[in-house]
Scaffold this motif. Structure first.
Motif, short mmCIF file in Angstrom:
data_model
loop_
_atom_site.label_atom_id
_atom_site.label_comp_id
_atom_site.label_asym_id
_atom_site.label_seq_id
_atom_site.Cartn_x
_atom_site.Cartn_y
_atom_site.Cartn_z
N GLU A 4 14.20 13.42 8.39
CA GLU A 4 12.92 12.75 8.59
C GLU A 4 13.14 11.25 8.76
N THR A 8 8.02 8.48 8.79
CA THR A 8 7.36 9.76 8.52
C THR A 8 7.21 9.95 7.02
N ARG A 11 4.31 7.94 5.77
CA ARG A 11 3.00 8.46 6.18
C ARG A 11 2.66 9.81 5.56
N GLN A 12 3.69 10.62 5.29
CA GLN A 12 3.46 12.00 4.86
C GLN A 12 4.20 12.34 3.57
N GLU A 13 4.30 11.38 2.66
CA GLU A 13 5.11 11.59 1.47
C GLU A 13 4.67 12.80 0.66
N THR A 14 3.36 13.01 0.51
CA THR A 14 2.86 14.13 -0.28
C THR A 14 3.28 15.46 0.34
N LYS A 15 3.13 15.58 1.64
CA LYS A 15 3.51 16.81 2.34
C LYS A 15 5.01 17.05 2.25
#
Length: 85
Positions: A4, A8, A11-15
């Motif tokens: 990654e 990314t 922006r999408q740490e939780t996912k």
């Protein structure tokens, strides 16, 4: 292993973290196209650290044997008996 971009991750740490915990697959984080860091599950990291300690102990033992720093079985028993008292 997943790869990654650092953007990314931002922006999408939780996912990404949720997927990491469910898959247990490390994530390689890249910056400017170059590897920067690995993101691993805490339990997996702790397991790896414990394995490293064991392997380091084995390496120290092998080095001691090469250097002749060993004890006979009787000497080892005597030292252990003193140590365990």
């Amino acid at each position: 292993m997943r790869i990654e971009l650092v953007m990314t991750l931002k922006r999408q740490e939780t996912k990404i973290l949720a997927e990491l915990h469910s898959s247990k697959e490390p994530v390689l984080i890249t910056e400017h196209g170059q590897p920067s860091a690995y993101l691993v599950d805490v339990k997996d990291y702790e397991f790896m650290q414990q394995r490293i300690k064991i392997l380091e102990g084995i390496a120290r033992g092998e080095q001691a044997i090469k250097n002749g720093n060993t004890f006979s079985n009787q000497e080892a028993k005597e030292k252990m008996n003193k140590w365990l008292k």
